[in-house]
Write a protein that holds these residues in place. Structure first.
Motif, PDB file in Angstrom:
ATOM      1  N   GLY A 180      69.928   4.702 172.010  1.00 11.19           N
ATOM      2  CA  GLY A 180      70.004   3.655 171.014  1.00 11.19           C
ATOM      3  C   GLY A 180      70.022   4.247 169.616  1.00 11.19           C
ATOM      4  N   TYR A 181      70.594   3.495 168.654  1.00 17.13           N
ATOM      5  CA  TYR A 181      70.680   4.012 167.281  1.00 17.13           C
ATOM      6  C   TYR A 181      70.279   2.933 166.283  1.00 17.13           C
ATOM      7  CZ  TYR A 181      74.897   1.246 166.540  1.00 17.13           C
ATOM      8  OH  TYR A 181      75.779   0.202 166.396  1.00 17.13           O
ATOM      9  N   ARG A 182      69.894   3.377 165.094  1.00 14.19           N
ATOM     10  CA  ARG A 182      69.635   2.491 163.959  1.00 14.19           C
ATOM     11  C   ARG A 182      70.063   3.245 162.710  1.00 14.19           C
ATOM     12  NH1 ARG A 182      65.972  -1.873 163.850  1.00 14.19           N
ATOM     13  NH2 ARG A 182      66.446  -3.206 162.039  1.00 14.19           N
TER      14      ARG A 182
ATOM     15  N   GLY B 284      71.901   1.892 178.517  1.00 10.49           N
ATOM     16  CA  GLY B 284      70.743   1.643 177.682  1.00 10.49           C
ATOM     17  C   GLY B 284      69.830   2.835 177.509  1.00 10.49           C
TER      18      GLY B 284
ATOM     19  N   GLY C 159      72.447  -1.385 164.232  1.00 15.57           N
ATOM     20  CA  GLY C 159      71.728  -0.849 165.379  1.00 15.57           C
ATOM     21  C   GLY C 159      72.338  -1.311 166.681  1.00 15.57           C
ATOM     22  N   GLY C 160      71.907  -0.668 167.773  1.00 20.12           N
ATOM     23  CA  GLY C 160      72.379  -1.047 169.086  1.00 20.12           C
ATOM     24  C   GLY C 160      72.283   0.104 170.073  1.00 20.12           C
ATOM     25  N   MET C 161      72.868  -0.116 171.243  1.00 18.32           N
ATOM     26  CA  MET C 161      72.911   0.895 172.288  1.00 18.32           C
ATOM     27  C   MET C 161      74.222   1.670 172.215  1.00 18.32           C
ATOM     28  SD  MET C 161      70.112   0.901 174.117  1.00 18.32           S
ATOM     29  CE  MET C 161      69.117   0.542 172.665  1.00 18.32           C
TER      30      MET C 161
ATOM     31  N   THR D  53      60.786  -1.767 170.155  1.00 16.30           N
ATOM     32  CA  THR D  53      61.409  -3.065 170.388  1.00 16.30           C
ATOM     33  C   THR D  53      60.377  -4.174 170.419  1.00 16.30           C
ATOM     34  OG1 THR D  53      61.389  -2.589 172.767  1.00 16.30           O
ATOM     35  CG2 THR D  53      63.417  -2.132 171.568  1.00 16.30           C
TER      36      THR D  53
ATOM     37  N   PRO E 285      65.920   1.652 167.048  1.00 20.18           N
ATOM     38  CA  PRO E 285      67.140   1.044 167.568  1.00 20.18           C
ATOM     39  C   PRO E 285      66.879  -0.310 168.224  1.00 20.18           C
ATOM     40  CG  PRO E 285      67.070   3.375 168.107  1.00 20.18           C
ATOM     41  CD  PRO E 285      65.739   3.040 167.515  1.00 20.18           C
ATOM     42  N   THR E 286      67.877  -1.163 168.172  1.00 15.64           N
ATOM     43  CA  THR E 286      67.801  -2.476 168.804  1.00 15.64           C
ATOM     44  C   THR E 286      68.497  -2.430 170.155  1.00 15.64           C
ATOM     45  OG1 THR E 286      69.831  -3.118 167.648  1.00 15.64           O
ATOM     46  CG2 THR E 286      67.738  -3.699 166.612  1.00 15.64           C
ATOM     47  N   THR E 287      68.035  -3.267 171.099  1.00 10.48           N
ATOM     48  CA  THR E 287      68.659  -3.288 172.421  1.00 10.48           C
ATOM     49  C   THR E 287      69.997  -4.021 172.408  1.00 10.48           C
ATOM     50  OG1 THR E 287      67.316  -5.220 172.951  1.00 10.48           O
ATOM     51  CG2 THR E 287      66.505  -3.075 173.682  1.00 10.48           C
TER      52      THR E 287
ATOM     53  N   ARG F 161      73.368  -5.319 169.862  1.00 11.75           N
ATOM     54  CA  ARG F 161      74.081  -4.896 168.667  1.00 11.75           C
ATOM     55  C   ARG F 161      73.584  -5.662 167.436  1.00 11.75           C
ATOM     56  NH1 ARG F 161      78.956  -2.429 168.144  1.00 11.75           N
ATOM     57  NH2 ARG F 161      78.175  -1.312 169.974  1.00 11.75           N
TER      58      ARG F 161
END
Length: 725
Positions: free
Chosen positions: A233-235, A230, A223-225, A65, A198-200, A202
């Motif tokens: 997380g995925y991407r 938290g 991406g997102g949680m 991140t 992954p992003t924190t 969306r």
């Protein structure tokens, strides 16, 4: 083992271990939030990304991140961190005693880079030596040395066929030796591809466009949680591309599915997983040229000088895992493992020969049987912080390896030599009837590099520090013995490779350093023209580098300079038809770089390299090595127009100096300059950020010799539209 231009690939990587905490529970993280309109008087490109907001959760702050917040267009693509310097892991760019260029995500996107070839022209001392569109082993030339040294998230792999960039957060190019850091490698440098994490918040991003010619594509980045806490997380990156390139009758059809998952098991324990499926098919790969006469004028770059029925295909399935654990403030354990399986069911090649320019060129079409690679890489490291009196130490010790098992067949029919044909127009024939391939790939070869290492980042005072390291590196290779009918070991060599750096910071914004580093490199393989010892594997080679450097963070710019002296064994085929190691190849030079905001509206990403290459000893004593340009000068710039908010003009001028095309220095390729131009417009639609991009490379459609083997790329016009929601 195969030579660099043999149609085979030595692919990806293996390992396991522990490491790296990225923060503690309850700490704050920055993330991209929901979109907002751009103010009419905005002088920065705030609409190209979602606005930054502060969020607090249980997930620790982590390098992934942190990297997402570096190198935006509004910051002039200037970064502060190198994600991985091999065994050392993540370090400060300014305080690293090596010359490293970082190409961050937004630069990749704004250039609409389709392959690494589009990036190597930007960094100070690199250029593409074997383009991706040829189907041969991709090679980059750094500081005048050819090599295919690549890494992914710091894990080594030998080759990088069919490389894709849409799932990468950044690309990091290290100039010069990397022995202690990455293990056995050629001396030019190392290219590290860093995957998106992954992003924190969306992220939904969709891009549609054209990479040039009729290469239409669509790219989704999500991406997102997964959970509200938290922890997960995925991407996910999805790409589909199909169509003809800017080279007539050359087509690319590819599909990419690339996913990443982060699991914060505890505040101290982080698991990162990646899975990639990449299928890459090329019709009409670019031809390989070799001359026994002076090269003369380059053939038209926008024409296919191979055959339309020549094909190349890769199917790549990759799994990677990284585990990091911060036991306490003194000890961190980190490790990683990667398995990369590559299936290459189709691999044709066209080779062109010119013995007399007036007579034209001859051509042979080659169809090779199916090949497969199983590539493994692994890394297990421990970082220990301790003090000895007033001196602070960060000790890194552990093990790193990479290995490739190669499977091949003996199926290799060809058309025989055809021609000669005139050089004013390519000559295409109907696809010949080749015999059916009924063979199955068998285990044919293996290469393994193992490295035990220890490093110490020493801090004496606020101004003085040092980096000390040594690795015990071994290279083991095996090849199929036709007489014995099995794979036998033919090469087992090892050596200690030291690295010593002294760093002085007279002021917080200014870093100076002196570095000495050695590296181990596998000896070359005698090519087909070496009739006296064809396919013989040469002994390992020892490379050495001395470097003096300075890095200055001035205003919005990072300015760098490095004086370097690199030498390695010289390999060539002598007049008796034997491939030998005789003499030394030495490159001395200076490398300059400038990245960042020159003014509030002007961004620069520029570099310059001057080389003094020489061969000492052997048949070519006192001459210059082939395919080495003494001068590289590059300026890429972006200018934001204040009177049209959101509109930026961009482009670059790239100069490559003269090169010798043969060992006897009787055939010289002319220097060439290419020009790129582009436009980018950022706005909002229904409160969603929208970016429209147009970028044209080699706008004058100049035909030139990239080196003695390949013609450079023709004019290419790429355009796209991106929306985030």
């Amino acid at each position: 083992m195969p030579s660099l231009h043999r149609p085979r690939l030595l692919c990806a990587a293996l390992g396991a271990a522990f490491g790296t905490l990225l923060a503690t529970s309850g700490t704050s993280a920055f993330a991209q939030g929901s979109p907002a309109p751009v103010p009419a008087d905005s002088s920065t490109e705030t609409s190209t990304t979602l606005p930054v907001v502060r969020v607090t959760g249980k997930a620790p702050v982590k390098d992934g991140t942190a990297l997402q917040r570096e190198g935006d267009a509004k910051d002039g693509y200037k970064t502060k961190t190198v994600s991985s310097v091999g065994a050392l892991g993540s370090v400060s760019l300014q305080d690293t005693p090596f010359a490293i260029s970082v190409l961050p995500l937004q630069l990749l996107e704004n250039l609409q880079a389709q392959s690494p070839d589009d990036l190597f022209k930007l960094t100070p001392s690199s250029r593409s030596a074997t383009p991706q569109g040829t189907g041969w082993t991709p090679v980059v030339n750094i500081r005048g040395f050819d090599g295919s040294n690549t890494a992914e998230d710091g894990l080594r792999r030998i080759y990088n066929h069919a490389a894709v960039l849409e799932d990468k957060e950044r690309v990091e190019v290290l100039s010069g030796l990397s022995g202690f850091l990455f293990g056995a490698a050629t001396p030019g440098g190392m290219v590290n591809y860093v995957y998106k994490r992954p992003t924190t918040e969306r992220l939904n991003s969709v891009t549609v466009g054209n990479y040039g010619g009729s290469q239409w594509f669509v790219h989704g980045d999500f991406g997102g949680m997964i959970d509200s806490e938290g922890q997960f997380g995925y991407r996910l990156n999805l790409v589909k591309q199909d169509g003809e390139t800017s080279v007539d009758q050359q087509k690319i059809n590819r599909s990419l599915v690339s996913g990443a998952l982060d699991w914060h098991i505890t505040d101290q324990l982080l698991l990162e997983l990646n899975g990639v499926y990449n299928k890459y098919h090329t019709d009409g790969p670019s031809a390989y040229w070799f001359y026994d006469a002076p090269h003369g004028k380059a053939p038209d770059a926008d024409k296919l000088w191979g055959q339309p029925w020549v094909q190349d295909e890769f199917e790549n399935t990759k799994l990677m895992g990284k585990l990091s654990y911060k036991l306490n403030d003194q000890l961190t354990l980190r490790g990683a493992y990667m398995r990369d399986n590559i299936d290459r069911p189709i691999q044709d090649h066209a080779q062109n020969y010119v013995g007399d320019v007036a007579a034209g060129y001859e051509q042979i079409g080659i169809r090779s049987g199916r090949t497969k690679d199983r590539f493994d890489a692994a890394q297990a490291m421990a970082d220990l912080n301790l003090d000895t009196g007033s001196v602070q130490h960060k000790l890194t010790l552990g093990y790193a390896m990479y290995q490739d098992k190669f499977y091949a067949t003996t199926f290799n029919p060809n058309t025989g030599w055809m021609g000669p044909f005139p050089l004013d127009q390519p000559h295409h024939i109907a696809e010949p009837t080749f015999p059916e391939d009924t063979t199955k790939p068998i285990y044919a070869a293996k290469v393994r590099n193992s490295n035990w290492l220890i490093g110490d980042q020493v801090r004496f005072t606020e101004q003085w520090s040092a980096l000390l390291g040594i690795s015990h590196s071994s290279i083991v290779t095996s090849d199929y013995d036709e007489e014995l009918g099995k794979v036998v070991k033919d090469y087992d060599k090892s050596r200690n490779s030291p690295s010593v750096s002294l760093i002085f910071k007279p002021m917080p914004w200014l870093t100076t350093y002196a570095t000495y580093i050695e590296g181990l490199e596998q000896g070359g393989v005698a090519p087909a023209e070496a009739t006296g010892n064809k396919d013989e594997v040469m002994p390992p080679m020892i490379s050495k580098q001395k470097e003096l450097g300075v890095k200055a963070d001035v205003g919005g710019m990072l300015l760098t300079a490095a004086l370097f002296d690199i030498e390695k064994a010289n390999e060539y085929t002598n007049s008796d038809g034997f491939y030998v190691q005789d003499g030394r190849q030495r490159h001395r030079g200076i490398e300059l770089g400038a990245t960042g905001k020159a003014t509030s509206d002007l961004t620069l990403f520029s570099g310059f390299t001057w080389l003094a290459p020489k061969v000492r000893g052997g048949d070519y004593d006192g001459l210059q090595p082939i395919n080495v340009a003494k001068v590289l000068a590059k300026v890429y710039a972006e200018y934001q127009l204040r009177f049209i908010p959101g509109l930026s003009l961009n482009g670059g001028v790239f100069y490559t100096g003269k090169q010798w095309a043969n060992e006897t220095n009787t055939d010289r390729l002319p220097a060439y300059t290419t020009l790129d131009l582009g436009l980018r417009y950022t706005t909002t639609a229904a409160n969603h950020p929208v970016t429209l991009n147009l970028y044209a490379s080699n706008v004058t459609n100049k035909s030139y010799w990239q080196n003695s083997y390949y013609v450079g790329s023709p004019r290419n016009v790429a355009f796209s539209a991106n929306v985030k929601f």
